[in-house]
Design an enzyme around this catalytic site. Sequence first.
Site, PDB file in Angstrom:
ATOM      1  N   GLY A 137      58.655  82.755  -0.605  1.00 23.76           N
ATOM      2  CA  GLY A 137      58.717  82.003  -2.074  1.00 23.76           C
ATOM      3  C   GLY A 137      60.087  81.964  -2.383  1.00 23.76           C
ATOM      4  N   ALA A 173      57.717  85.895  -2.505  1.00 23.57           N
ATOM      5  CA  ALA A 173      56.775  86.110  -3.644  1.00 23.57           C
ATOM      6  C   ALA A 173      56.804  87.721  -3.525  1.00 23.57           C
ATOM      7  CB  ALA A 173      55.560  85.476  -3.536  1.00 23.57           C
ATOM      8  N   GLU A 233      61.288  79.112  -0.802  1.00 34.51           N
ATOM      9  CA  GLU A 233      60.764  77.865  -1.387  1.00 34.51           C
ATOM     10  C   GLU A 233      61.268  77.665  -2.745  1.00 34.51           C
ATOM     11  OE1 GLU A 233      56.498  79.552  -1.102  1.00 34.51           O
ATOM     12  OE2 GLU A 233      56.130  77.536  -0.380  1.00 34.51           O
ATOM     13  N   GLU A 247      55.201  83.681   6.103  1.00 37.63           N
ATOM     14  CA  GLU A 247      54.026  83.932   5.325  1.00 37.63           C
ATOM     15  C   GLU A 247      52.809  84.162   6.286  1.00 37.63           C
ATOM     16  OE1 GLU A 247      56.023  81.806   4.179  1.00 37.63           O
ATOM     17  OE2 GLU A 247      56.122  81.902   1.974  1.00 37.63           O
TER      18      GLU A 247
HETATM   19  N1  CO8 Z   1      57.383  91.651  -2.049  1.00 39.12           N
HETATM   20  C1  CO8 Z   1      57.427  92.944  -2.772  1.00 39.12           C
HETATM   21  N2  CO8 Z   1      58.399  93.898  -2.613  1.00 39.12           N
HETATM   22  C2  CO8 Z   1      59.202  93.440  -1.310  1.00 39.12           C
HETATM   23  C3  CO8 Z   1      59.375  92.403  -0.988  1.00 39.12           C
HETATM   24  C4  CO8 Z   1      58.327  91.270  -1.225  1.00 39.12           C
HETATM   25  N3  CO8 Z   1      58.115  90.271  -0.581  1.00 39.12           N
HETATM   26  N4  CO8 Z   1      60.153  92.284   0.181  1.00 39.12           N
HETATM   27  C5  CO8 Z   1      60.811  93.254   0.028  1.00 39.12           C
HETATM   28  N5  CO8 Z   1      60.318  94.279  -0.952  1.00 39.12           N
HETATM   29  C6  CO8 Z   1      60.503  95.667  -1.260  1.00 39.12           C
HETATM   30  C7  CO8 Z   1      59.971  96.633  -0.140  1.00 39.12           C
HETATM   31  O1  CO8 Z   1      58.648  96.764  -0.387  1.00 39.12           O
HETATM   32  C8  CO8 Z   1      60.890  97.649  -0.530  1.00 39.12           C
HETATM   33  O2  CO8 Z   1      60.623  98.542  -1.455  1.00 39.12           O
HETATM   34  P1  CO8 Z   1      60.219 100.019  -1.508  1.00 39.12           P
HETATM   35  O3  CO8 Z   1      61.494 100.564  -1.471  1.00 39.12           O
HETATM   36  O4  CO8 Z   1      59.493 100.578  -2.772  1.00 39.12           O
HETATM   37  O5  CO8 Z   1      59.298 100.337  -0.280  1.00 39.12           O
HETATM   38  C9  CO8 Z   1      62.358  96.905  -1.017  1.00 39.12           C
HETATM   39  O6  CO8 Z   1      61.959  95.774  -1.367  1.00 39.12           O
HETATM   40  C10 CO8 Z   1      63.240  97.098   0.042  1.00 39.12           C
HETATM   41  O7  CO8 Z   1      62.644  96.423   1.355  1.00 39.12           O
HETATM   42  P2  CO8 Z   1      63.121  96.942   2.476  1.00 39.12           P
HETATM   43  O8  CO8 Z   1      63.009  98.231   2.694  1.00 39.12           O
HETATM   44  O9  CO8 Z   1      61.833  96.531   3.524  1.00 39.12           O
HETATM   45  O10 CO8 Z   1      64.432  96.289   2.986  1.00 39.12           O
HETATM   46  P3  CO8 Z   1      64.763  96.255   4.607  1.00 39.12           P
HETATM   47  O11 CO8 Z   1      66.306  95.725   4.367  1.00 39.12           O
HETATM   48  O12 CO8 Z   1      64.373  97.055   5.434  1.00 39.12           O
HETATM   49  O13 CO8 Z   1      63.941  94.639   4.858  1.00 39.12           O
HETATM   50  C11 CO8 Z   1      63.132  92.455   4.653  1.00 39.12           C
HETATM   51  C12 CO8 Z   1      64.433  93.428   4.524  1.00 39.12           C
HETATM   52  C13 CO8 Z   1      63.162  92.056   6.153  1.00 39.12           C
HETATM   53  C14 CO8 Z   1      63.396  91.289   3.880  1.00 39.12           C
HETATM   54  C15 CO8 Z   1      61.807  93.108   4.330  1.00 39.12           C
HETATM   55  O14 CO8 Z   1      61.685  93.738   2.972  1.00 39.12           O
HETATM   56  C16 CO8 Z   1      60.890  92.234   4.408  1.00 39.12           C
HETATM   57  O15 CO8 Z   1      60.341  91.761   5.603  1.00 39.12           O
HETATM   58  N6  CO8 Z   1      60.207  91.712   3.307  1.00 39.12           N
HETATM   59  C17 CO8 Z   1      59.113  90.655   3.102  1.00 39.12           C
HETATM   60  C18 CO8 Z   1      59.466  89.130   3.607  1.00 39.12           C
HETATM   61  C19 CO8 Z   1      58.098  88.532   3.340  1.00 39.12           C
HETATM   62  O16 CO8 Z   1      57.307  88.622   4.042  1.00 39.12           O
HETATM   63  N7  CO8 Z   1      58.171  87.578   2.349  1.00 39.12           N
HETATM   64  C20 CO8 Z   1      57.166  86.548   2.261  1.00 39.12           C
HETATM   65  C21 CO8 Z   1      56.314  87.154   1.307  1.00 39.12           C
HETATM   66  S1  CO8 Z   1      54.843  86.028   0.979  1.00 39.12           S
HETATM   67  C22 CO8 Z   1      55.310  84.775   0.269  1.00 39.12           C
HETATM   68  O17 CO8 Z   1      56.475  84.474  -0.357  1.00 39.12           O
HETATM   69  C23 CO8 Z   1      54.288  83.707  -0.270  1.00 39.12           C
HETATM   70  C24 CO8 Z   1      54.819  82.757  -0.936  1.00 39.12           C
HETATM   71  C25 CO8 Z   1      53.510  81.887  -1.553  1.00 39.12           C
HETATM   72  C26 CO8 Z   1      54.310  80.887  -2.533  1.00 39.12           C
HETATM   73  C27 CO8 Z   1      54.742  81.470  -3.359  1.00 39.12           C
HETATM   74  C28 CO8 Z   1      54.097  82.385  -4.282  1.00 39.12           C
HETATM   75  C29 CO8 Z   1      54.457  82.886  -5.573  1.00 39.12           C
END
Ligand code: CO8
Length: 256
Positions: free
Chosen positions: A108, A65, A111, A131
């Site tokens: 998400g 998400a 999910e 999460e």
């Molecule tokens: N939300 C918002 N932006 C994101 C997300 C995200 N989940 N994931 C990546 N991005 C963005 C980054 O901020 C980045 O943006 P910017 O260039 O502006 O800084 C861009 O995407 C590229 O990402 P990275 O530079 O981080 O790319 P990498 O290749 O270095 O890393 C990863 C890839 C490992 C996937 C890393 O991006 C990461 O860890 N992302 C977050 C993963 C995460 O924690 N997901 C869980 C989120 S919480 C959630 O899903 C709650 C669910 C609740 C129920 C459902 C609800 C709606």
Amino acid sequence: MTYQTLLVEQAGAVGLVTLNRPEALNAINTQLIDELNQVLDGFERDAAIGCVLITGSAKAFAAGADVKEMAPLCFPGTYLDDFLGRWDRVAQRRKPIIAAVAGHALGGGFELALMCDFIIAADTARFGLPEVKLGVIPGAGGVQRLTRLVGRAKAMEMLLSGRSMDATEAERCGVVARVVPAAELLEEAMDSASRIAGQSRTAVMMLKECVNRVDDGSLGEGLRFERRMFQAVFATPDQKEGMGAFIEKRKPVFGR
Ligand code: CO8
């Protein structure tokens, strides 16, 4: 109709939806889930569509998400607006939905894939519910669905540590139906979706209902439901066509 977060196509009887927020690794925000629901509503109504395929990019199915959208939220707002309430509509669909996953399927995003009827994974896919690392928990059914699929021990380990699993592990523990080389993912998934779309619509939708009963009730109730669906299928022209074609040694032609 054009969408800001999705690409939508129709290929034969398959409705193809590609998540399209490359700047955020397809992180799912409110707009995306609203657009996705809108598209799925249309596919449900469209008699020409027999199966839906949801996919992302080579790098990410969806990396969760949208954390940037969620960060400022507070409990009263999430509760009053029933935040995530609309997500589960993906799982309520009657037509079959396949998720074709390459790269990250996290939070998400995982999910969403778990709400689909099955997942076909590229060998590059990674699945996880990280999460806990953000100080939160999954909320769109991931805990329930993952635990039912892989069992308590592995689900606990993944959820409490936030670690992800690769495609091989995901296939071994029943999270994905099949793993294919990344370059062949879309072709394989389309092939699977087209095959399903070419079956009797009634039989396919009845099967989906029967399988979903496995999670919803007791074995006895599920067995009775399945038997009743089986009896009901004899009221359909597709039953006559399918069985007749077998006896006449020809390919069946199912109606809608
Ligand atoms: N939300 C918002 N932006 C994101 C997300 C995200 N989940 N994931 C990546 N991005 C963005 C980054 O901020 C980045 O943006 P910017 O260039 O502006 O800084 C861009 O995407 C590229 O990402 P990275 O530079 O981080 O790319 P990498 O290749 O270095 O890393 C990863 C890839 C490992 C996937 C890393 O991006 C990461 O860890 N992302 C977050 C993963 C995460 O924690 N997901 C869980 C989120 S919480 C959630 O899903 C709650 C669910 C609740 C129920 C459902 C609800 C709606």
